[in-house]
Structure formats: structure tokens, C-alpha cells
Design a protein around this motif. Sequence first.
Motif, PDB file in Angstrom:
ATOM      1  N   VAL A 293       2.014  42.401 -24.136  1.00 13.62           N
ATOM      2  CA  VAL A 293       0.844  41.953 -24.962  1.00 13.62           C
ATOM      3  C   VAL A 293      -0.230  43.061 -25.031  1.00 13.62           C
ATOM      4  CG1 VAL A 293      -1.340  40.953 -25.330  1.00 13.62           C
ATOM      5  CG2 VAL A 293       0.915  39.663 -24.123  1.00 13.62           C
ATOM      6  N   VAL A 294      -0.318  44.342 -25.851  1.00 14.47           N
ATOM      7  CA  VAL A 294      -0.941  45.316 -25.731  1.00 14.47           C
ATOM      8  C   VAL A 294      -2.415  44.994 -26.362  1.00 14.47           C
ATOM      9  CG1 VAL A 294      -0.462  47.895 -27.041  1.00 14.47           C
ATOM     10  CG2 VAL A 294       1.657  46.572 -26.545  1.00 14.47           C
ATOM     11  N   PHE A 306       5.277  58.154 -20.732  1.00 15.71           N
ATOM     12  CA  PHE A 306       5.225  57.197 -20.144  1.00 15.71           C
ATOM     13  C   PHE A 306       7.079  57.020 -20.664  1.00 15.71           C
ATOM     14  CE2 PHE A 306       0.735  57.318 -20.988  1.00 15.71           C
ATOM     15  CZ  PHE A 306       0.263  57.410 -18.759  1.00 15.71           C
ATOM     16  N   TYR A 307       7.960  56.618 -19.729  1.00 18.02           N
ATOM     17  CA  TYR A 307       9.122  57.078 -19.884  1.00 18.02           C
ATOM     18  C   TYR A 307       9.673  55.457 -19.825  1.00 18.02           C
ATOM     19  CZ  TYR A 307      14.497  56.793 -19.106  1.00 18.02           C
ATOM     20  OH  TYR A 307      15.544  56.880 -19.383  1.00 18.02           O
ATOM     21  N   ARG A 308       8.795  54.924 -18.784  1.00 17.34           N
ATOM     22  CA  ARG A 308       9.666  53.281 -19.040  1.00 17.34           C
ATOM     23  C   ARG A 308       8.853  52.686 -19.602  1.00 17.34           C
ATOM     24  NH1 ARG A 308       9.484  53.812 -11.841  1.00 17.34           N
ATOM     25  NH2 ARG A 308      11.906  55.666 -11.637  1.00 17.34           N
ATOM     26  N   MET A 309       8.275  53.083 -18.958  1.00 14.51           N
ATOM     27  CA  MET A 309       7.132  51.604 -19.768  1.00 14.51           C
ATOM     28  C   MET A 309       7.799  51.576 -21.464  1.00 14.51           C
ATOM     29  SD  MET A 309       4.525  49.634 -19.761  1.00 14.51           S
ATOM     30  CE  MET A 309       3.002  50.068 -19.064  1.00 14.51           C
ATOM     31  N   ARG A 310       7.399  53.127 -22.591  1.00 13.41           N
ATOM     32  CA  ARG A 310       8.294  53.334 -23.708  1.00 13.41           C
ATOM     33  C   ARG A 310       9.683  52.668 -23.523  1.00 13.41           C
ATOM     34  NH1 ARG A 310       8.834  58.251 -23.294  1.00 13.41           N
ATOM     35  NH2 ARG A 310      10.513  58.264 -23.971  1.00 13.41           N
ATOM     36  N   LYS A 311      10.484  52.968 -22.567  1.00 15.70           N
ATOM     37  CA  LYS A 311      11.986  52.441 -22.307  1.00 15.70           C
ATOM     38  C   LYS A 311      12.125  50.563 -23.485  1.00 15.70           C
ATOM     39  CE  LYS A 311      16.112  52.489 -19.938  1.00 15.70           C
ATOM     40  NZ  LYS A 311      16.711  53.320 -18.861  1.00 15.70           N
ATOM     41  N   LEU A 312      10.781  49.871 -21.647  1.00 14.95           N
ATOM     42  CA  LEU A 312      10.705  49.231 -21.780  1.00 14.95           C
ATOM     43  C   LEU A 312      10.260  48.274 -23.041  1.00 14.95           C
ATOM     44  CD1 LEU A 312      10.578  46.206 -19.953  1.00 14.95           C
ATOM     45  CD2 LEU A 312       8.634  46.870 -19.709  1.00 14.95           C
ATOM     46  N   VAL A 313       9.184  49.645 -23.813  1.00 18.51           N
ATOM     47  CA  VAL A 313       8.919  48.611 -25.135  1.00 18.51           C
ATOM     48  C   VAL A 313       9.909  48.598 -26.250  1.00 18.51           C
ATOM     49  CG1 VAL A 313       6.779  48.609 -26.952  1.00 18.51           C
ATOM     50  CG2 VAL A 313       6.290  49.049 -24.608  1.00 18.51           C
ATOM     51  N   LYS A 314      10.760  49.631 -25.973  1.00 18.52           N
ATOM     52  CA  LYS A 314      11.719  49.470 -26.642  1.00 18.52           C
ATOM     53  C   LYS A 314      12.354  48.681 -26.815  1.00 18.52           C
ATOM     54  CE  LYS A 314      11.415  54.266 -28.469  1.00 18.52           C
ATOM     55  NZ  LYS A 314      12.268  55.794 -28.414  1.00 18.52           N
ATOM     56  N   SER A 315      12.828  48.247 -26.004  1.00 23.52           N
ATOM     57  CA  SER A 315      14.142  47.294 -25.648  1.00 23.52           C
ATOM     58  C   SER A 315      13.211  45.519 -25.904  1.00 23.52           C
ATOM     59  CB  SER A 315      14.346  47.465 -24.317  1.00 23.52           C
ATOM     60  OG  SER A 315      13.619  47.304 -23.056  1.00 23.52           O
ATOM     61  N   ARG A 316      12.069  45.665 -25.540  1.00 24.41           N
ATOM     62  CA  ARG A 316      11.768  44.379 -25.765  1.00 24.41           C
ATOM     63  C   ARG A 316      10.950  44.297 -26.999  1.00 24.41           C
ATOM     64  NH1 ARG A 316      13.714  41.476 -21.479  1.00 24.41           N
ATOM     65  NH2 ARG A 316      11.669  40.075 -22.101  1.00 24.41           N
ATOM     66  N   THR A 317      10.644  43.287 -27.602  1.00 24.59           N
ATOM     67  CA  THR A 317       9.534  42.852 -28.762  1.00 24.59           C
ATOM     68  C   THR A 317       7.540  42.554 -27.956  1.00 24.59           C
ATOM     69  OG1 THR A 317      10.774  41.995 -30.492  1.00 24.59           O
ATOM     70  CG2 THR A 317       8.866  41.454 -30.326  1.00 24.59           C
ATOM     71  N   TYR A 318       7.471  43.264 -28.745  1.00 24.19           N
ATOM     72  CA  TYR A 318       5.746  43.042 -27.834  1.00 24.19           C
ATOM     73  C   TYR A 318       4.228  42.260 -28.993  1.00 24.19           C
ATOM     74  CZ  TYR A 318       4.606  47.695 -29.761  1.00 24.19           C
ATOM     75  OH  TYR A 318       4.073  48.752 -30.188  1.00 24.19           O
ATOM     76  N   LEU A 319       3.882  41.613 -28.690  1.00 21.37           N
ATOM     77  CA  LEU A 319       2.617  40.773 -29.119  1.00 21.37           C
ATOM     78  C   LEU A 319       1.645  41.962 -28.839  1.00 21.37           C
ATOM     79  CD1 LEU A 319       2.220  37.349 -28.417  1.00 21.37           C
ATOM     80  CD2 LEU A 319       3.680  39.098 -30.471  1.00 21.37           C
TER      81      LEU A 319
END
Length: 356
Positions: A293-294, A306-319
Motif C-alpha cells: 500500500v503506497v 531500491f532494486y528489491r522494492m522496485r522488483k517487488l512492486v513491479k511483480s505485484r499490483t499495489y494500492l
Amino acid sequence: MFQHTPRLLNLEITKNDQWDNPDPELLKSITDLQNLHLSENHLKSLDIISEANLTKLEHLILSNNELRIIDEAIFKRLPSLKYLDLSGNPFVCNCSNAGFIYWVLSDKQVFVAKAFQYRCSYPLSHEGELLVNFNIQSCFESVGLFCFITSSSLVLLTLVSSFTYHFLRWQLVYGYYLFRAFLYDGKKKKEGCADVYDAFVSYNVHDEEWVYHELVPELEERQGWKLCLHHRDFEPGKAILENITDAIYSSRKTLCVISPQYLQSEWCSREIQMARYFLLFSWFGPEGRLDPVVSGGDPSDQLSPFYRMRKLVKSRTYLSWTQARSHRGLFWERVRRALESGNDPTDTHDPLTANV
């Protein structure tokens, strides 16, 4: 025996059939002794010499005893020694006598009588061979190889330990707590325990006001979900990572409130990393345990470092809270759907969702 003759200069004890194990301190009081003759006494060790203080001894005869292995360090403690006779002893031709052989060949002070006539008695494969002909180089090479392997192993161990500590220490810590969670999972399945919380909320202290004034009233008071908040529900005195592990595993979902402060936080990074690890192992729970949730409306360029965070958010839809604008009700409805169904929102055209 010699306590009353401390100034004795010459001593000869020979052909004593019952003197194979003399008292090591027998000669300790004779400090002025210059000549010592101990032939044919069935001596099996040089303890009687090593325990004495024979700093003035010049001549030492130990012929025709039962000495097999000679410790050359004993003779190095006799600074005045000039003559040594060890003939007639049953020497062992192996690396145990390598130091003595090297000393015989290299020492310039002590004359070793008949040194080039000493013969081997053991082992049988070397019986009758000259002692000085034994290849001591192989012994030193073995020692050198052993030292090389030992030092190399220590260096390698140091490098691996340093690398592991610098790059993998948190992965190992996570692995430890994941293993504990795996055991906890088995225990829960046996006991048939349900999840304690509906969602664990991972947030930074700077976002606490938004969490307590917006998220908690909506999700707990209006929708009736039970949330786990670290400032409220973490057990005092327990290790932080252990609290994080218990909170994530005891919750059906993990809500990550992502903001610029969250991205800079060390502990928030570990919380979301721990949640990611839970997703990697299917036995830990159903898919869709992690929901970003952003709250700060971070654009792509803020996530880029933030490579890991960017990769995570790219792979999952967020609100996105800031993109909700006048659709706050729909925002909370989609959060409710995510918590209720255990699946992420899938409509990427909704104004409340975005993909980085």
C-alpha cells in the motif's frame, strides 16, 4: 643421592641392569658436573638429562642404551657440551628422529662420536641402514605441506566468514527464523490453530499518524479486521526479528505502507524482505500474503535506487493512497477485498492502482 656432593665434576654410572627408569631429578643437585658417563644402563629416555641443570657439562656418553628417539632440544639446553656419544642405541629411522639427524649434520659445536656409523633398528624396512642416510627432507616437506594446508584453510575460512558476514548475515538470520516458523507451522497444523491477526501492518514511524488516523479506524473500527501493529502488539523483551517473524506468520496478510521514509528504514526493509521470503515457500501459507500500500505517492524514480522494492512492486499490483483522491471509499473497498479474499486486486485500469 648427590645432594651432599653439589661440586661433583665427574660421574660414571654404567652397566646397571636395573636402572632403565631412573629418577628424573637424580642429577638436579649436581650443577658443576662436567663429565657424565651413562653407558649400558638400559636407558629408554633422556629425562634424567632434561630435568637436570647441567650448564657446565662438556662430555656426555650414552652409548649402548635403549634410546630409540632422540630429542635434540635436550642437547641445545647444554650450552657447554662439546662431546656426545650415542653409539650402540637402537635408533628409529622415521620422522621422529628427523630433528636429531638434522642437528647432528648441522651443529658445529658438539662432536657426535661415530655419528656416521649409527644404524637403524626400526622399522624393519630400514633395519641396518645408516641413520644419517635417512631422507629427512620428506619429513620437512610433509610439515611444510601441513602448514600450507592449515594456513590456507584458515585464510579461506576467514575470507568466507568475512564474505558471509558482510553479504549474507541477514539471509542466514532470516533462514534461522524461517526454520523456526516452519516448525511453528507444523505445530499450528497439529493443533489446528487459526491465524491470530488478519493482517500485519509494516510501516515506518513517520507514517504512524496516517496508520493510526486513517488505516486503523477504517480497517479495525469500521471493517472489523484485527491488525498487528508493532508499536502496539510486539512482545516486549523479545528479539525484533523474532517479533517480526511471529507477526508475519501469525497474520493472514502483510500490509506494507510504502513511503520515502519506509524505503530508508533498515527495519522496514527487513520486514518486507521477511514477508518476501514467506512467499517463496508455499508451505508457509497461501499465495497473496503480501500486499503493498503506497501512502506517499512515490513515482518510479523514487523507487529506482531500491532494486528489491522496485522488483517487488513491479511483480505485484499495489494500492496508492495519493492516487485515490476522491475515491477513498473505493480505495478502502479494494483493501477490504484484498484482505477478505487473500488475492491481490487484478484490475490494473482502476485509478487506485498503478504499476511501476
